[in-house]
Design a protein around this motif. Structure first.
Motif, mmCIF file in Angstrom:
data_model
loop_
_atom_site.group_PDB
_atom_site.id
_atom_site.type_symbol
_atom_site.label_atom_id
_atom_site.label_comp_id
_atom_site.label_asym_id
_atom_site.label_seq_id
_atom_site.Cartn_x
_atom_site.Cartn_y
_atom_site.Cartn_z
ATOM 1 N N GLY A 87 0.785 -1.224 0.000
ATOM 2 C CA GLY A 87 0.000 0.000 0.000
ATOM 3 C C GLY A 87 0.812 1.266 0.000
ATOM 4 O O GLY A 87 0.246 2.354 0.173
ATOM 5 N N VAL A 88 2.119 1.178 -0.153
ATOM 6 C CA VAL A 88 2.961 2.378 -0.148
ATOM 7 C C VAL A 88 3.987 2.271 -1.272
ATOM 8 O O VAL A 88 4.350 1.166 -1.722
ATOM 9 C CB VAL A 88 3.683 2.564 1.205
ATOM 10 N N ARG A 89 4.479 3.431 -1.704
ATOM 11 C CA ARG A 89 5.511 3.463 -2.727
ATOM 12 C C ARG A 89 6.359 4.717 -2.518
ATOM 13 O O ARG A 89 5.839 5.788 -2.207
ATOM 14 C CB ARG A 89 4.913 3.494 -4.126
ATOM 15 N N THR A 90 7.680 4.555 -2.677
ATOM 16 C CA THR A 90 8.604 5.685 -2.594
ATOM 17 C C THR A 90 9.278 5.853 -3.940
ATOM 18 O O THR A 90 9.831 4.892 -4.493
ATOM 19 C CB THR A 90 9.670 5.460 -1.497
ATOM 20 N N ASP A 91 9.205 7.065 -4.463
ATOM 21 C CA ASP A 91 9.881 7.393 -5.723
ATOM 22 C C ASP A 91 11.161 8.156 -5.402
ATOM 23 O O ASP A 91 11.145 9.124 -4.631
ATOM 24 C CB ASP A 91 8.980 8.258 -6.606
ATOM 25 N N PHE A 92 12.265 7.692 -6.002
ATOM 26 C CA PHE A 92 13.564 8.331 -5.816
ATOM 27 C C PHE A 92 13.859 9.154 -7.067
ATOM 28 O O PHE A 92 13.952 8.610 -8.170
ATOM 29 C CB PHE A 92 14.660 7.282 -5.596
ATOM 30 N N GLU A 93 13.988 10.465 -6.877
ATOM 31 C CA GLU A 93 14.206 11.374 -7.994
ATOM 32 C C GLU A 93 15.478 12.179 -7.760
ATOM 33 O O GLU A 93 15.974 12.276 -6.632
ATOM 34 C CB GLU A 93 13.009 12.320 -8.145
ATOM 35 N N MET A 94 15.982 12.782 -8.830
ATOM 36 C CA MET A 94 17.254 13.481 -8.719
ATOM 37 C C MET A 94 17.313 14.635 -9.709
ATOM 38 O O MET A 94 16.788 14.552 -10.818
ATOM 39 C CB MET A 94 18.403 12.500 -8.981
ATOM 40 N N VAL A 95 18.000 15.708 -9.276
ATOM 41 C CA VAL A 95 18.286 16.860 -10.122
ATOM 42 C C VAL A 95 19.784 17.128 -10.029
ATOM 43 O O VAL A 95 20.347 17.160 -8.922
ATOM 44 C CB VAL A 95 17.496 18.102 -9.672
ATOM 45 N N HIS A 96 20.425 17.316 -11.182
ATOM 46 C CA HIS A 96 21.861 17.588 -11.207
ATOM 47 C C HIS A 96 22.108 18.768 -12.132
ATOM 48 O O HIS A 96 21.790 18.708 -13.324
ATOM 49 C CB HIS A 96 22.626 16.349 -11.701
ATOM 50 N N LEU A 97 22.642 19.861 -11.566
ATOM 51 C CA LEU A 97 22.829 21.083 -12.339
ATOM 52 C C LEU A 97 24.262 21.565 -12.227
ATOM 53 O O LEU A 97 24.951 21.322 -11.225
ATOM 54 C CB LEU A 97 21.892 22.190 -11.825
ATOM 55 N N ARG A 98 24.703 22.259 -13.284
ATOM 56 C CA ARG A 98 26.006 22.907 -13.264
ATOM 57 C C ARG A 98 25.903 24.288 -12.621
ATOM 58 O O ARG A 98 26.684 24.651 -11.758
ATOM 59 C CB ARG A 98 26.540 23.051 -14.690
ATOM 60 N N LYS A 99 24.905 25.034 -13.051
ATOM 61 C CA LYS A 99 24.710 26.377 -12.523
ATOM 62 C C LYS A 99 23.606 26.349 -11.479
ATOM 63 O O LYS A 99 22.532 25.822 -11.712
ATOM 64 C CB LYS A 99 24.332 27.334 -13.665
ATOM 65 N N VAL A 100 23.903 26.894 -10.327
ATOM 66 C CA VAL A 100 22.983 26.788 -9.204
ATOM 67 C C VAL A 100 22.049 27.996 -9.182
ATOM 68 O O VAL A 100 22.516 29.145 -9.193
ATOM 69 C CB VAL A 100 23.768 26.725 -7.877
ATOM 70 N N PRO A 101 20.756 27.772 -9.154
ATOM 71 C CA PRO A 101 19.824 28.900 -8.957
ATOM 72 C C PRO A 101 20.032 29.542 -7.592
ATOM 73 O O PRO A 101 20.344 28.857 -6.610
ATOM 74 C CB PRO A 101 18.443 28.244 -9.062
ATOM 75 N N ASN A 102 19.883 30.840 -7.531
ATOM 76 C CA ASN A 102 20.170 31.565 -6.291
ATOM 77 C C ASN A 102 19.311 31.098 -5.122
ATOM 78 O O ASN A 102 19.754 31.089 -3.974
ATOM 79 C CB ASN A 102 19.970 33.077 -6.505
ATOM 80 N N GLN A 103 18.064 30.719 -5.387
ATOM 81 C CA GLN A 103 17.191 30.352 -4.275
ATOM 82 C C GLN A 103 17.588 29.026 -3.626
ATOM 83 O O GLN A 103 17.092 28.687 -2.555
ATOM 84 C CB GLN A 103 15.721 30.290 -4.726
ATOM 85 N N TYR A 104 18.489 28.260 -4.286
ATOM 86 C CA TYR A 104 18.905 26.964 -3.715
ATOM 87 C C TYR A 104 20.214 27.062 -2.940
ATOM 88 O O TYR A 104 20.715 26.047 -2.455
ATOM 89 C CB TYR A 104 19.069 25.920 -4.825
ATOM 90 N N THR A 105 20.777 28.258 -2.827
ATOM 91 C CA THR A 105 22.064 28.392 -2.155
ATOM 92 C C THR A 105 21.939 28.576 -0.657
ATOM 93 O O THR A 105 22.958 28.683 0.033
ATOM 94 C CB THR A 105 22.848 29.579 -2.742
ATOM 95 N N HIS A 106 20.737 28.624 -0.130
ATOM 96 C CA HIS A 106 20.569 28.817 1.307
ATOM 97 C C HIS A 106 19.425 27.937 1.792
ATOM 98 O O HIS A 106 18.663 27.366 1.004
ATOM 99 C CB HIS A 106 20.313 30.283 1.652
ATOM 100 N N LEU A 107 19.304 27.834 3.097
ATOM 101 C CA LEU A 107 18.376 26.892 3.705
ATOM 102 C C LEU A 107 16.924 27.244 3.436
ATOM 103 O O LEU A 107 16.105 26.354 3.175
ATOM 104 C CB LEU A 107 18.640 26.848 5.220
ATOM 105 N N SER A 108 16.568 28.510 3.473
ATOM 106 C CA SER A 108 15.160 28.876 3.312
ATOM 107 C C SER A 108 14.655 28.499 1.914
ATOM 108 O O SER A 108 13.517 28.033 1.752
ATOM 109 C CB SER A 108 14.980 30.382 3.561
ATOM 110 N N GLY A 109 15.505 28.673 0.907
ATOM 111 C CA GLY A 109 15.093 28.287 -0.436
ATOM 112 C C GLY A 109 14.905 26.787 -0.574
ATOM 113 O O GLY A 109 13.964 26.320 -1.236
#
Length: 1038
Positions: free
Chosen positions: A230-252
């Motif tokens: 009755g449950v399922r976990t999907d494992f997904e991934m993102v790999h980027l060269r250039k980092v968006p600014n909103q991902y450089t800190h914890l709140s983003g």
């Protein structure tokens, strides 16, 4: 993501090789079409086929298994074989088990049409759980991998598979293209593989996560799935060269995580966070590396380049530690406690509750011992001879000087009235050197006189003393300085087949190694070897013993070159004894040699007047030719007759017929109370010749000659005669010392067990002892009987030599002269390895590194197996040298870290022990926790290192004013008191790596769904950004 699939069961044929007998679920027709386009062939429509000549009714069987179905079946088959079916169970993970535990993997190969995949099962080895634990399993318990997603005991493992670090899993399966250059690039292929995994997991009930590697392998991109009841976990991934600014800190990152899980509840359940910031220290400029390259021009007090002759150097010429990585970790944080956004951050590394450190080692640092060994080993591959290296014309000269040398050499082999000490061997050597300088020039000589004289005095310390009468005392003194023979390190030479560490051969190997590295390479080696061979000949000609060699015959446990030098020493010793005996005999005579001979002849004119004349002749004509020993056949006919007659008298009665007028010669001392059987005279032990010493190559030649004689009776007889030369010599000496003796007398002395004595009663009733030869001595044509019959009464000093020292010495000198530098390096390489092992053992004892002790034991074991054979393989020798170099690098790293952390300067003994333990752990473990984090002794020093590096970066012009860390770094105290006044310069540089793990337990996809674990891992480096998410959903009604 997984495409929509038709879950309706369709009765199709089971694919071949499916052990489970299950029918895979068929996806929608669109997915099948994509499968045909991408990875597998599809059925050709019948409308496109050419028209048959005659009407044939054809049926297309759509129930035949396709390539995709076979691929799914193979995945299921592998999962079945590995027993990954059903509910997975295990104990809760202990802290640090991912690092300390054992990881194993199993692999297999599957294929989709002609595209090959490798399928690998990675798992942490765990003890099987007990039965009680299985009974406690709840029916609707989450699969074990989903529980691991929330486990905080093993965040940021220092050494593990990337999926373990990103998702915290203890077990998973990876499907990847088998070939390194293959890649799954298109979206349709990715979706098809993910659909295959989803169908396989659903059909088998496997709860182990299965990942598919997509894109190029260097990107380490994985997608996967884990299914439970009755449950399922999907494992997904993102790999980027250039980092968006909103991902450089914890709140983003929190915003991304919340939007992804899309929880409909308000307020949202709290998000748990684990944060790690990694700082890299690369600038060690405030610490000068203690190992300075030696000055090769310095030559003071027997040292060259600051390195003593006879000792190999050890240490790195550059810092073997290139970087220090400090990881500051906040393991358990709740959303709201920490604020970090694009303008402000609460994450101060000094305040982090956990510090851990790892060091990055320099790639192949230049180390002195490793360079010495490598360069010396390269000599083994050289092909040139000494003449080719130094120039063929080095000893060639036109005119008179060549004739002088030739004349001098001829005097060595021709008897002449000139005493041997007047031969100008020294002039020959100087003349040879003169020719070398004439053709090469003084400045072109590979070794200058200063270096050469220093080496020769090191090798031959007895040459420093010019007193002629002090030579023997110097030999005895040098022999007494050897290390104790019971020492384990001293006896290593027998395992390595090298030479004792106090021997000339060992010292020569070290000098050649140093000359090869610092003074001219192979030319310097050839020059030194040439001088060494000339020194050996000079000592042979002038009866000077070679220092640094043990007395006695060649030691077969040592290398062949050492045996050859011992053989030459034996020759010098025999020749010296002969010459001293000659001088003693000459001094015993009266000044008038003729009257002395006449006096001796008058005393024995009735017995054997020619014998004394012959004795005198032998001393007067003593030379270095092969005729030094005389058979005494032509000039002593009556002695010959006596010997032959005595040889035939084996029985007791014949023995009494021996003429009593034969004078005994060559007696050593009486043999206890034994007497001759028949004359009743005391039995004397004779002076005998010592057996000929043999080197291992001579023994091998002798064994080959004896083996070639075959197994025939004649061959066996000839072999026995060849082997009985020593026996015959001893018999002749015994006969000369005991006139009137018989074979029984000889056997009683030489082989007492072959003379059997029994108590018998004689005719008068008295008990008497009667003896006789053993059964083997009575065999007809016995070799002992034949030898006794042919033996003549000749004392040892007038027998033909068993050991012709002149010939053997010339053979040894010729052997040394024809050695190429490559041959020399092969002979001496075991000595160099021996010296290197002793050096690393000595240095390790100062550092006390447990891992190095184990490696040294392995080196000794490996070397003893490789070096005992005469011609070891180059590959195995390179492995030994590589092991020694690795040990040297570890010792150099230990010293580097000790210097950086100021271990030796620490006055507090407790803190000093902690720092020493910390340094040892850095060498042996991938990552080490800092006790007390930034406030502990090690943490204070690390903090200061970063502060100094920052100040150097900001103001390089003030480099000289930067003080090294003081003793107060090791004092504990508040962090504010220890922070230096840096004038606004930050204590730490910007973090090189940022890792964040966000966890939550929320219901998905609906508010009434089961709360399930959600996890997202983020890593941000200078040129890389990755998000790895594991998002669970309730599939009971969805």
């Amino acid at each position: 993501m997984v495409p929509s699939c038709d879950t309706t069961r369709v009765p199709v044929l089971r694919p071949h090789g499916d052990p489970a007998g299950r029918v895979p679920r068929l996806p929608s027709r669109a997915v099948l079409d994509r499968a045909g386009e991408s990875l597998g062939p599809t059925h050709t429509p019948t409308s496109h086929l050419p028209e048959p000549e005659s009407e044939v009714f054809e049926i297309t069987d759509f129930t035949t298994a396709s390539e995709w179905e076979r691929f799914i079946s193979k995945i299921e088959e592998v999962l079945n074989d590995w027993k990954l079916i059903g509910i997975s169970s295990g104990k809760p993970l202990e802290k640090g088990v991912y690092t300390t535990g054992t990881w194993e993997e199993k692999s297999d190969e599957i294929s989709f049409a002609d595209f090959k995949f490798s399928i690998t099962h990675h798992y942490l080895v765990q003890e099987p759980s007990d039965k009680d634990g299985k009974e406690e399993l709840v029916e609707d318990a989450l699969p074990l991998p989903m529980q691991d997603l929330l486990c905080m005991n093993n965040d940021f493992p220092p050494r593990a598979h990337c999926l373990v670090r990103w998702y915290g899993l203890r077990e998973f399966v990876v499907i990847a293209p088998a070939a390194n250059n293959d890649a799954v690039l298109s979206e349709s292929k990715c979706n098809l593989l993910l659909s295959s995994v989803s169908i396989s997991l659903g059909n088998t009930g496997c709860q182990v996560p299965v990942f598919v590697q997509i894109h190029h392998k260097w990107r380490r991109m994985y997608v996967g799935e884990c299914q439970g009841p009755g449950v399922r976990t999907d494992f997904e991934m993102v790999h980027l060269r250039k980092v968006p600014n909103q991902y450089t800190h914890l709140s983003g990152l929190l915003d991304v995580f919340k939007s992804k899980i899309g929880c409909p509840l308000t307020p949202l359940p709290p998000v748990s966070m684990a944060i790690r910031l990694t700082y890299v220290l690369q600038d060690w400029q405030q610490y000068f590396w203690p190992q300075q390259p030696p000055d090769i021009d310095a030559l003071v007090g027997g040292e060259v380049g600051g390195l003593e002759f006879g000792k190999l150097p050890l240490g790195a010429c550059e810092d073997p530690i290139s970087e220090l990585h400090l990881a500051t970790t906040w393991p358990h944080l709740t959303e709201g406690i920490i604020v970090e956004n694009d303008v402000y951050s609460d994450l101060d590394p000094i305040q982090a509750p956990q510090w851990s450190v790892r060091v990055r080692k320099a790639d192949n640092p230049q180390c002195l011992l490793g360079d010495f060994l490598t360069e010396f080993f390269k000599l083994c591959r050289r092909k040139e001879s000494t003449d080719e290296i130094l120039g063929r014309s080095a000893f060639e000269e036109e005119g008179k000087e060549v004739a002088d040398i030739t004349h001098a050499l001829s005097k060595l082999t021709e008897p002449a009235p000139v005493p041997i000490h007047k031969l100008s061997v020294t002039n020959m050597v100087h003349s040879a050197k003169k020719k070398i300088r004439k053709h090469r020039g003084v400045d072109e000589s590979p070794l200058n006189n200063e270096v050469l004289n220093t080496i020769l005095l090191f090798l031959f310390p007895d040459a420093a003393d010019k007193l002629a009468d002090g030579f023997e005392s110097r030999i005895n003194t040098s022999a007494g300085n050897s290390p104790p023979s019971e020492s384990e390190d001293y006896n290593l030479f027998s395992q390595f087949k090298s030479a004792p560490s106090d021997s000339l051969t060992y010292k020569l190997a070290l000098c050649l190694c140093m000359i090869n590295f610092y003074h001219g390479g192979v030319k310097g080696v050839a020059h030194l070897w040439q001088e060494f061979v000339l020194e050996m000949r000079y000592r042979w000609e002038n009866n000077y013993l070679i220092p640094g060699l043990a007395n006695g015959p060649p030691d077969l446990r040592c290398c062949l070159l050492h045996q050859k030098l011992q053989m030459l020493n034996c020759c010098i010793e025999r020749k010296k004894a002969r010459d001293e005996g000659k001088r003693g005999s000459m001094s015993d005579r009266s000044p008038g040699g003729t009257s002395g001979d006449a006096g001796k002849g008058a005393d024995h004119s009735g017995d054997n007047p020619d014998k004394e004349k012959e004795v005198g002749k032998s001393w007067e004509s003593w030379s270095d030719s092969e005729e030094e020993f005389f058979e005494c056949l032509s000039d002593t006919e009556d002695l010959k007759g006596n010997g032959q007659e005595n040889g035939k008298k084996v029985g007791a009665k014949e023995g009494n017929k021996e003429p009593v007028n034969v004078k005994p010669e060559g007696r050593l001392h009486p043999h206890g109370k034994l007497t001759l059987l028949h004359p009743g005279e005391p039995l004397y032990i004779p002076i005998t010749q010592e057996p000929a010493p043999m080197t291992e190559d001579l023994l091998e030649e002798q064994s080959e000659v004896l083996a070639k004689l075959g197994t025939s009776a004649e061959g066996a007889h000839l072999r026995a005669r060849m082997q009985s030369a020593c026996l015959l010599s001893d018999m002749e000496s015994f006969k000369a010392a005991n006139p009137g003796c018989c074979l029984e007398d000889f056997v009683r002395w030489y082989s007492p067990r072959d003379y059997i004595e029994e108590e018998v009663v004689d005719e008068k009733g008295n008990i008497v002892i009667k003896g006789e030869l053993s059964a083997r001595m009575k065999i007809p044509s016995n070799m002992w009987v034949e030898a006794w019959e042919t033996a003549k009464p000749v004392p040892a000093r007038r027998q033909k030599r068993l050991f012709d020292d002149t010939r053997e010495a010339e053979k040894v000198l010729h052997y040394l002269a024809v050695q190429k530098p490559a041959d020399l390096a092969r002979h001496l390489l075991p000595c160099i390895i021996h010296a290197a092992v002793l050096k690393v053992k000595e240095e390790e004892a100062l550092e006390d590194i447990s891992s190095v002790k184990k490696i040294i034991k392995q080196i000794i074991s490996h070397s003893s197996k490789v070096l005992r054979f005469p011609s070891p393989e180059d590959k195995k020798l390179e492995e030994i040298i590589a092991q020694i170099m690795s040990v040297e690098a570890v010792i150099a790293r230990a010293r580097s870290l000790k210097a950086k952390f100021g271990v030796e300067k620490c006055e507090n003994e407790e803190e000093k022990e902690d720092l020493q333990r910390f340094v040892n752990c850095l060498l042996e473990q991938p990552e080490v926790s800092v006790v007390g984090a930034g406030r502990g002794p090690a943490g204070c020093i690390i903090h200061k290192l970063f502060v100094n590096a920052q100040r150097l970066t900001e103001s390089s012009d003030e480099l000289s004013a930067v003080p090294p860390p003081d003793e107060d770094l090791r004092r504990s105290g508040p962090a504010e008191e220890r922070r230096p006044n840096t004038g606004g310069v930050a204590d730490f540089p910007p973090p090189t790596g940022r890792e964040v793990i966000l966890r939550a337990t929320v219901p998905r996809p609906a508010p009434y769904s089961k709360p399930l674990p959600q996890r997202m891992y983020s890593v941000l480096t200078k040129e890389d950004f990755r998000l790895a998410g594991a998002f669970s959903a309730d599939t009971t009604f969805f």
